[in-house]
Scaffold this active site. Structure first.
Site, mmCIF file in Angstrom:
data_model
loop_
_atom_site.group_PDB
_atom_site.id
_atom_site.type_symbol
_atom_site.label_atom_id
_atom_site.label_comp_id
_atom_site.label_asym_id
_atom_site.label_seq_id
_atom_site.Cartn_x
_atom_site.Cartn_y
_atom_site.Cartn_z
ATOM 1 N N GLU A 359 0.703 -1.471 0.166
ATOM 2 C CA GLU A 359 -0.040 0.034 -0.137
ATOM 3 C C GLU A 359 1.183 0.919 0.062
ATOM 4 O O GLU A 359 0.015 2.596 -0.403
ATOM 5 C CB GLU A 359 -0.566 0.083 1.354
ATOM 6 C CG GLU A 359 -2.305 1.270 1.193
ATOM 7 C CD GLU A 359 -3.036 1.091 2.303
ATOM 8 O OE1 GLU A 359 -3.852 0.299 1.386
ATOM 9 O OE2 GLU A 359 -2.923 0.681 3.225
ATOM 10 N N HIS A 390 7.319 -27.041 2.698
ATOM 11 C CA HIS A 390 6.135 -28.315 1.959
ATOM 12 C C HIS A 390 4.708 -27.443 1.167
ATOM 13 O O HIS A 390 4.204 -28.391 0.245
ATOM 14 C CB HIS A 390 5.384 -28.843 3.190
ATOM 15 C CG HIS A 390 6.791 -30.109 3.683
ATOM 16 N ND1 HIS A 390 6.637 -31.150 3.491
ATOM 17 C CD2 HIS A 390 7.219 -29.411 4.836
ATOM 18 C CE1 HIS A 390 7.803 -31.397 4.013
ATOM 19 N NE2 HIS A 390 7.638 -30.795 5.187
ATOM 20 N N LYS A 518 -13.809 1.615 -3.829
ATOM 21 C CA LYS A 518 -15.568 1.764 -3.144
ATOM 22 C C LYS A 518 -16.207 3.027 -3.354
ATOM 23 O O LYS A 518 -17.472 2.583 -3.724
ATOM 24 C CB LYS A 518 -14.674 3.033 -1.819
ATOM 25 C CG LYS A 518 -13.254 1.990 -0.991
ATOM 26 C CD LYS A 518 -12.861 3.224 0.325
ATOM 27 C CE LYS A 518 -12.076 2.716 1.355
ATOM 28 N NZ LYS A 518 -11.436 3.425 1.839
#
Length: 554
Positions: A359, A390, A518
């Site tokens: 960000e 793994h 937004k």
């Protein structure tokens, strides 16, 4: 002129061009050979600071590389940039704000002026407020509507109001205070609230609504859901103030919600969300580990602030890590960086660093709005060490991309079980060693020959067992995770991100890219519920809206 007013073209600097030439000369550099030739390489490329030990010897660098990278830091004016940030200059140019999360960890008696006002008394006033509230809750003096003490605290917040506090409170779980459990509610997904509330009792639960604007969609929706649940469980409007407090700069909205003014902790516009765990946003941390430990966290971060400001760049932990990131991202075509904590309690550090780094430095224009001429922030990813071995470590070892990695490991475990921790530490070291050494064709063939395979099978299988090696990594070792050392570790990464932003000439402290989604989300929502009849701006979005409306019931 200050770097944030007249950003440079870093690619035109002599140091950058010298690094390009040096990169060509380093094409055939082998870490394996470098270690074999220099018994002191580990000593030359490692250092201790603030309770952290950094081994950066497993990198594609020589002493000349380090010198050239330090020259770059000097040419971009890094020392002046550091002074500008700590002194409160308006380095967040696009929003016209200073950047002063570091003020939150400065000791009593320090002075720091913002617009002619010393902000330090207010900082310590809020810290005293936190101390007083935490004491009341831990002592059982803060009671719910049924006069029972608070047993559970739910922090409602998202982004920086969630990731930092969650990281710290879980990383320091061995320091948790008895009697109060801390929980986090971030996502607007109703399932998260359902699962959390199923294990709570309204009469003994306190909600912290953490939102600077008191208008963040996800946070406000979750706060309303918590309010509705509280009332449905037997709570009353008159007693709501016992169960809801806020961290916000919008007092009026918090009071309208039903929170008493004395239970609203302030936020300042000179502290960005992803840098805010040191502020009242860290209230759930203090509730989890106690204010004495919270202050130790601040103190650890302050020691890193001092190190960052005073250490020469070639012995400066955040600066070195930042320069190595620039080296790989801009000269070796690395597009991502792995964070690999070998500690269960640090399992959330990758999520916090994702926000902190991506960000901050996910930008494509300079401070003056002109396009950058080089790559900026990398993708940050990773997870808990042995589990990753793994899963995705295969890509680190034999994939085609160069992906630098940070290994983070403590020497001492809080919960020793037989020889588990020795194996954990050994796994961490062996992974960084394997990335560096690799396995040659000759070694692969010899290994298969020793197992008794015939030459035809060796010829077929050996190429698959070759591991290129020469893959860079840093190893950060702490004696034991503690509030002070964790504070230093998080602050170190904050400063690393800032240094890189200075080199690239970008603003690490705004996040305009977050806003567009937004804004568009409001229109999409209105079309989903039928309150807006016109079509979306594109056919894909409208098609997905139609799909939802044709199948959703409720």
């Amino acid at each position: 002129m200050a770097y944030y007013r007249t950003p440079h073209d870093v690619t035109a600097l002599p140091a950058w061009q010298a690094l390009q030439k040096h990169r060509d000369a380093m094409q055939s550099f082998s870490m394996r050979e470098a270690f074999a030739a220099d018994a002191k390489r580990f000593d030359q490329f490692s250092l201790s600071a603030c309770g952290l030990f950094l081994d950066y010897s497993k990198n594609l660098i020589t002493e000349q590389s380090r010198d050239l990278l330090v020259n770059l830091a000097n040419e971009v004016g890094l020392q002046d940039a550091i002074k500008s940030m700590f002194s409160g200059e308006i380095i967040n140019a696009s929003e016209g704000r200073p950047v002063l999360h570091t003020a939150l960890r400065r000791p009593v008696g320090d002075k720091l002026s913002v617009n002619g006002v010393n902000v330090m008394p207010e900082v310590h006033k809020v810290l005293n407020q936190i101390t007083e509230l935490v004491g009341r809750i831990h002592d059982g003096l803060w009671r719910g509507y049924s006069e029972k003490p608070i047993t559970d605290v739910v922090n409602i917040g998202i982004g920086g109001s969630f990731l930092g506090p969650e990281l710290v409170s879980e990383a320091l779980l061995p320091y948790a205070q008895r009697g109060v459990r801390c929980h986090y509610l971030a996502n607007i997904d109703g399932s998260e609230f359902h699962e959390l509330s199923a294990n709570l009792r309204a009469e003994t639960t306190l909600f912290i609504v953490s939102s600077k604007s008191f208008n963040t969609l996800e946070t406000l929706k979750n706060a309303m859901a918590a309010r509705t649940w509280y009332l449905a469980q037997g709570g009353s409007e008159a007693e709501l103030y016992r169960h809801f407090i806020a961290v916000s700069s919008n007092k009026a909205a918090a009071v309208a919600f039903g929170i008493r003014e004395e239970n609203i902790f302030p936020m300042w516009d000179w502290v960005g969300g992803r840098y805010s765990l040191w502020s009242a946003i860290g209230l759930p941390i203090a509730l989890a580990i106690g204010t004495a430990n919270f202050k130790e966290l601040l103190s650890g971060a302050y020691t890193m602030d001092q190190h960052f400001q005073t250490a020469p760049f070639d012995k400066n932990m955040p600066v070195l890590l930042a320069l190595l990131g620039v080296w790989y991202g801009n000269f070796w075509d690395a597009n991502s960086h792995a964070i690999l904590p070998y500690d269960h309690y640090l399992r959330n550090i990758t999520k916090h660093l994702q926000q902190l780094d991506m960000e901050s430095n996910g930008k494509s224009v300079l401070q003056d709005g002109t396009p950058v001429k080089t790559d900026t922030g990398p993708v940050i990813w990773g997870g808990v060490g042995c589990n990753g071995q793994h899963a995705y470590h295969q890509l680190l070892h034999q994939g085609t991309q160069l992906i630098p990695a940070d290994f983070i490991v403590p020497v001492v475990s809080f919960n020793p079980v037989a020889d588990h921790h020795q194996w954990l530490y050994a796994n961490c070291l062996s992974q960084s060693q394997a990335l560096m050494l690799g396995k040659t064709r000759e070694e692969a063939e010899a290994e298969l020959r020793a197992k008794g395979l015939n030459e035809a099978d060796i010829e077929k299988l050996a190429p698959h067992k070759v591991i290129p090696g020469n893959r860079p990594s840093n190893t950060l070792v702490v004696e034991r995770i503690s509030p002070r050392r964790l504070g230093a570790l998080v602050a170190m990464y904050e400063h690393k991100v800032f240094v890189q932003s200075v080199i690239w000439g970008i603003n690490a402290f705004d996040q305009w890219g977050v806003e567009l989604g937004k804004e568009l989300g409001k229109g999409v929502y209105q079309r989903l519920v039928g309150s807006l009849e016109d079509s979306a701006e594109d056919g894909s979005t409208q098609g997905l809206i139609n799909y939802f409306r044709g199948r959703h019931r409720g």
